[in-house]
Design a protein around this motif. Structure first.
Motif, mmCIF file in Angstrom:
data_model
loop_
_atom_site.group_PDB
_atom_site.id
_atom_site.type_symbol
_atom_site.label_atom_id
_atom_site.label_comp_id
_atom_site.label_asym_id
_atom_site.label_seq_id
_atom_site.Cartn_x
_atom_site.Cartn_y
_atom_site.Cartn_z
ATOM 1 N N GLY B 4 -3.082 10.382 -2.935
ATOM 2 C CA GLY B 4 -2.888 10.037 -4.344
ATOM 3 C C GLY B 4 -1.811 8.980 -4.410
ATOM 4 O O GLY B 4 -0.750 9.130 -3.810
ATOM 5 N N ILE B 5 -2.089 7.902 -5.110
ATOM 6 C CA ILE B 5 -1.135 6.789 -5.155
ATOM 7 C C ILE B 5 -0.647 6.646 -6.609
ATOM 8 O O ILE B 5 -1.446 6.697 -7.531
ATOM 9 N N THR B 66 6.532 9.653 -4.178
ATOM 10 C CA THR B 66 5.215 9.527 -3.566
ATOM 11 C C THR B 66 5.009 8.128 -3.020
ATOM 12 O O THR B 66 4.496 7.946 -1.925
ATOM 13 N N MET B 67 5.447 7.125 -3.791
ATOM 14 C CA MET B 67 5.269 5.751 -3.331
ATOM 15 C C MET B 67 6.038 5.512 -2.042
ATOM 16 O O MET B 67 5.516 4.901 -1.106
ATOM 17 N N GLN B 72 5.615 4.610 3.813
ATOM 18 C CA GLN B 72 5.957 4.974 5.195
ATOM 19 C C GLN B 72 4.729 5.160 6.058
ATOM 20 O O GLN B 72 4.812 5.143 7.275
ATOM 21 N N MET B 73 3.591 5.396 5.415
ATOM 22 C CA MET B 73 2.375 5.621 6.184
ATOM 23 C C MET B 73 1.817 4.322 6.753
ATOM 24 O O MET B 73 0.859 4.341 7.514
ATOM 25 N N GLY B 74 2.402 3.181 6.351
ATOM 26 C CA GLY B 74 2.042 1.896 6.963
ATOM 27 C C GLY B 74 0.596 1.523 6.702
ATOM 28 O O GLY B 74 0.224 1.196 5.581
ATOM 29 N N GLN B 75 -0.211 1.616 7.735
ATOM 30 C CA GLN B 75 -1.612 1.190 7.660
ATOM 31 C C GLN B 75 -2.353 1.908 6.527
ATOM 32 O O GLN B 75 -3.086 1.283 5.768
ATOM 33 N N ALA B 76 -2.123 3.210 6.404
ATOM 34 C CA ALA B 76 -2.826 3.982 5.366
ATOM 35 C C ALA B 76 -2.478 3.437 3.985
ATOM 36 O O ALA B 76 -3.329 3.361 3.102
ATOM 37 N N TYR B 77 -1.216 3.014 3.819
ATOM 38 C CA TYR B 77 -0.781 2.444 2.533
ATOM 39 C C TYR B 77 -1.465 1.109 2.282
ATOM 40 O O TYR B 77 -2.014 0.870 1.213
ATOM 41 N N GLU B 82 -5.347 -2.175 -0.523
ATOM 42 C CA GLU B 82 -6.432 -3.154 -0.377
ATOM 43 C C GLU B 82 -7.702 -2.626 -1.056
ATOM 44 O O GLU B 82 -8.400 -3.354 -1.759
ATOM 45 N N ALA B 83 -7.956 -1.325 -0.841
ATOM 46 C CA ALA B 83 -9.133 -0.704 -1.450
ATOM 47 C C ALA B 83 -8.993 -0.716 -2.968
ATOM 48 O O ALA B 83 -9.932 -1.036 -3.696
#
Lengths: 386, 90
Positions: B4-5, B66-67, B72-77, B82-83
């Motif tokens: 969740g972003i 949360t942000m 911190q999740m790097g690639q997942a973020y 991007e999505a």
């Protein structure tokens, strides 16, 4: 950003760890974190090495990509390769290997496979391509299923006829039951999933306490959330309580989201049974579209093969998902199976225990071994078990 | 997958269709607020966005938290952002 710092405060973490140590004494505890997001946080921040060696976190089945069996991926490929079909999927599912490769490879071979962020994007593609049929590959627990439900309601409202859903939504409670019934594993409690609980609330977990006598604490995703939840579990056990507690009340309402639950009821019904990777068939563990939405059900619309495929022999995702083995104890971990060339689903999703451990945990673990931290010795045990 | 972003509501673009424009890290896109239809979502509110849907109302404290965790999740973020940028719902 002071609020963020508050949740990363080293002094608070130290105090919690010390209090966890006091509560645990010399007894052994095994707690399962159900959610893949928790697994990610635990490895990302090396939380397993902060905890005393006698308090172990076991990774659970809460990674929606990880639990989809290979046959369903093959069915998805079959749909994707039909002429006149535009097949849409979340990015995570595109790389999951079926027995004939992944959706990404199907795309490379010429199938019209498109990555979408939202099921509503799939619906838009359908309205823009009236001469094609658009299928959405729906995966996910109760966090994601309401989004598919709203999309279907919207499709019906708009009268869209060239859109369907290949439904693979699963529910969190049945696999928990399966794990609690499994003789393989002795657990002392659970860290309950955060975002799933925003939808379902805390009530569905009562059976864990009432039937199985294990405490469960719904937890957030910050390192301190995880430590606080472990502390709450130990406090319950030491005080002779066994309850569903909510550590993540700043996001999770007690009753969940009634509106989302109503939408689930409007669109879906339970399947009699559904196959889970590694866990086998579990009754009433997944959702299908109900009769009112049958026209949008890809499994009704197409004469789907319903492929069943055994998992690759070398792959031990099943044991990893049940928490029976740790990622590094799998025979192909980090050698034949890596995030670049995954064999099993747990290596595909960033929430999968294997991918999370491969990307982060390995380094923490190697450091822990180097400096002789207490939770390190299982390296030798794992190596000799191979 | 259950990521969740946090996003901040900019405007309600279609009240009947339960659509709102939200801002996630400076990127503005339309999402559905139908799952929170009875919670009176309004401009400036923070919501947790999951696959194009507002999942729950949160406060700024939780949004910051949360942000920071997701960054911190790097690639997942970056994949998630991007999505989110690619989404274009009706």
């Amino acid at each position: 950003m002071k609020f963020v710092d508050e949740f990363r405060d080293p002094a608070a973490a130290r105090a919690l760890v010390s209090s966890i140590r006091d509560l645990a004494k010399d007894d052994e505890f095994k707690f399962m974190e159900v959610c893949g997001g928790h697994t990610h946080t635990i490895y990302r921040h090396g939380i397993e090495h902060l905890l005393p060696a006698n308090v172990e976190l076991v990774h659970g089945p809460g990674c929606p990509v990880c639990v989809i069996p290979m046959g369903r991926v093959d069915d998805a490929m079959w749909l994707a390769e039909k002429p006149d079909v535009i097949f849409t999927s979340f990015g995570d599912m595109m790389r999951v290997p079926g027995s004939r490769g992944s959706l990404l490879e199907a795309k490379a071979r010429g199938a019209d496979v498109r990555f979408v962020y939202s099921p509503l994007d799939s619906l838009r593609i359908a309205t823009e391509n009236p001469d094609k049929h658009v299928v959405f590959f729906a995966v996910g627990f109760e966090t994601t299923a309401p989004s598919t439900a709203v999309t279907l309601v919207r499709a019906k409202e708009l009268g869209v006829t060239n859109f369907s859903v290949f439904c693979n939504h699963v529910t969190i409670v049945p696999p928990l039951k399966a794990i609690l019934d499994s003789p393989d594993l002795r657990l002392d409690g659970f860290l309950g999933p955060g975002h799933v609980s925003t939808v379902v609330g805390n009530r569905p977990y009562r059976f864990v306490t009432e039937v199985y006598g294990k405490p469960i604490v719904v937890a957030g995703f910050e390192p301190l959330d995880i430590l606080a939840a472990v502390h709450m579990l130990l406090a319950q056990i030491r005080e002779g309580r066994c309850e569903v507690e909510n550590q993540y009340s700043r996001v999770v309402p007690e009753e969940g989201n009634p509106q989302a639950l109503a939408l689930l009821g409007e669109v879906f019904e339970l399947r009699p049974h559904f196959e889970w990777r590694g866990l086998g068939f579990i009754s009433q563990s997944a959702l299908k579209l109900n009769d009112a939405y049958a026209e949008f059900d890809a499994e009704m619309r197409f004469d789907m093969p319903g492929i069943r495929v055994a998992d690759p022999k070398a792959c031990q995702c099943g044991e990893v998902l049940k928490g029976v083995i740790k990622p590094w104890e799998c025979k192909v971990f980090g050698t034949a199976c890596t995030p670049e060339t995954p064999i099993g689903t747990c290596m595909v999703s960033p929430e999968g225990a294997c991918a999370a451990y491969y990307n982060f945990g390995r380094l923490h673990r190697e450091t822990a071994v180097l400096i002789g931290m207490p939770s390190a010795p299982s390296v030798g045990a794992a190596a000799s078990a191979r | 997958m259950c990521l969740g972003i946090p996003g901040q509501v900019v405007e309600i673009t279609d009240a009947a269709g339960h659509l709102a424009k939200v801002d996630v890290s400076g990127v503005q896109r339309t999402i559905s607020i139908r799952l929170l239809a009875d919670q009176g979502v309004a401009p400036d509110d923070w919501v947790l966005v999951h696959v194009g849907f507002a999942m729950s109302l949160i406060d700024q404290h939780e949004a910051d938290l949360t942000m920071a965790a997701i960054k911190q999740m790097g690639q997942a973020y970056s994949d998630e952002l991007e999505a989110f940028e690619a989404t274009a719902i009706v």
